[in-house]
Design a protein around this motif. Structure first.
Motif: not given
Length: 314
Positions: A18-38
């Motif tokens: 469960s901890i591993l899956l949460c970590t993977i999910s959190a890392d996926q949420d941190k994917v950098c989307d430069k199109s949202k930058c100013r």
């Protein structure tokens, strides 16, 4: 006892999973989307400016340091870390296949040196039944190949299709690669048959050296994203340009220089804007200091601004 130990082990394994899956999910949420930058991130990254990030965001910079561009000689050209003398041609490996005849030209009337390149037009059009042979290191395709009149053409079988010598294809197993059928291809998508796509660069120093030297700012169409796209033109300062103060108190002279935007000889605080319609390059163009050291300049939508309405320009 054994059953109890087995149950405890399984509970522990489930907990760790469960901890591993949460970590993977959190890392996926941190994917950098430069199109949202100013700001004009792509332009500044292309110039090798160094980003500074805030404490809670390692994706979108809050400013860039472009000090390495200051103090450049007016009689030299710069590209990909190399310094070029007047008359010197582009070094092998610095240019792309279509960067033909590029050489460092002296400026005129006080402007900086800049690159001049040949204007390339790939106008060859083969007749029906023929095609133009391609090469990874060649700008325009050619020579012409007519299979009906040419024997012993190399053939490549890829994903159930047959490609002839010099024809380009994208293998389903390596969809990011660009491949060309040539002698020796055995279905393995490696060099010299296939290449990975080159990094997306704007080659700003090659095409906009004078604008960089004069602290002009990149401008973008309304449909573009300044954070991820290459600019189509630049806005350079003229005597009618003025800074419209935003909400920030104090003047740019009182601010940390790294927290201000530069436009020609003008300085802007974050939130400051430039007046519009002082020249063709600023008609219906909104310029605001968002991410130092350059303001973001972008065309307004047609329903917000009429480009035909402006003062007469001399």
């Amino acid at each position: 006892m054994i059953v109890e130990k087995y149950i405890n082990t399984m509970i522990h394994l489930f907990y760790m999973m469960s901890i591993l899956l949460c970590t993977i999910s959190a890392d996926q949420d941190k994917v950098c989307d430069k199109s949202k930058c100013r700001g004009v991130g792509k332009y500044l990254t292309d110039l090798k400016c160094v980003p500074t990030y805030g404490p809670d965001d390692d994706c979108c910079p809050i400013k860039y340091n472009c000090d390495h561009l200051k103090g450049r000689a007016i009689d030299k050209c710069y590209f990909k870390g190399h310094v070029y003398e007047i008359g010197e041609t582009l070094k092998p490996g610095d240019g792309k296949p279509c960067d033909i005849g590029c050489h460092c030209n002296a400026g005129w009337n006080g402007t900086s040196a800049h690159f001049s390149c040949a204007i390339v037009d790939c106008f060859n059009r083969p007749e029906p039944g023929c095609y133009l042979e391609e090469n990874h290191d060649q700008c325009c395709p050619g020579p012409k190949v007519c299979p009906a009149t040419r024997e012993n053409l190399v053939k490549c079988e890829v994903d159930g299709k047959t490609y002839l010598q010099g024809q380009r294809f994208t293998p389903a197993s390596d969809p990011t690669k660009s491949c060309i059928c040539s002698e020796g291809y055995k279905g393995v998508n490696v060099a010299p048959f296939c290449r990975d796509p080159e990094p997306f660069n704007c080659d700003t120093e090659l095409h906009q050296a004078t604008d960089i030297y004069e602290n002009c700012v990149p401008t973008f169409y309304n449909s573009q994203n300044p954070a991820t796209d290459c600019n189509y033109a630049s806005r350079c300062q003229n005597e009618k340009d003025r800074v419209i103060p935003g909400n920030q108190t104090g003047t740019p002279a009182e601010s940390d220089p790294s927290d201000t935007c530069t436009f020609g000889r003008l300085k802007m605080n974050i939130g400051d804007q430039l007046n519009q319609g002082t020249w063709w390059s600023s008609v219906c163009v909104r310029c605001i200091c968002e991410i130092p050291p350059l303001p973001t300049c972008q065309h307004l939508p047609d329903d917000e601004c009429d480009i035909t309405v402006h003062d007469e320009f001399q």
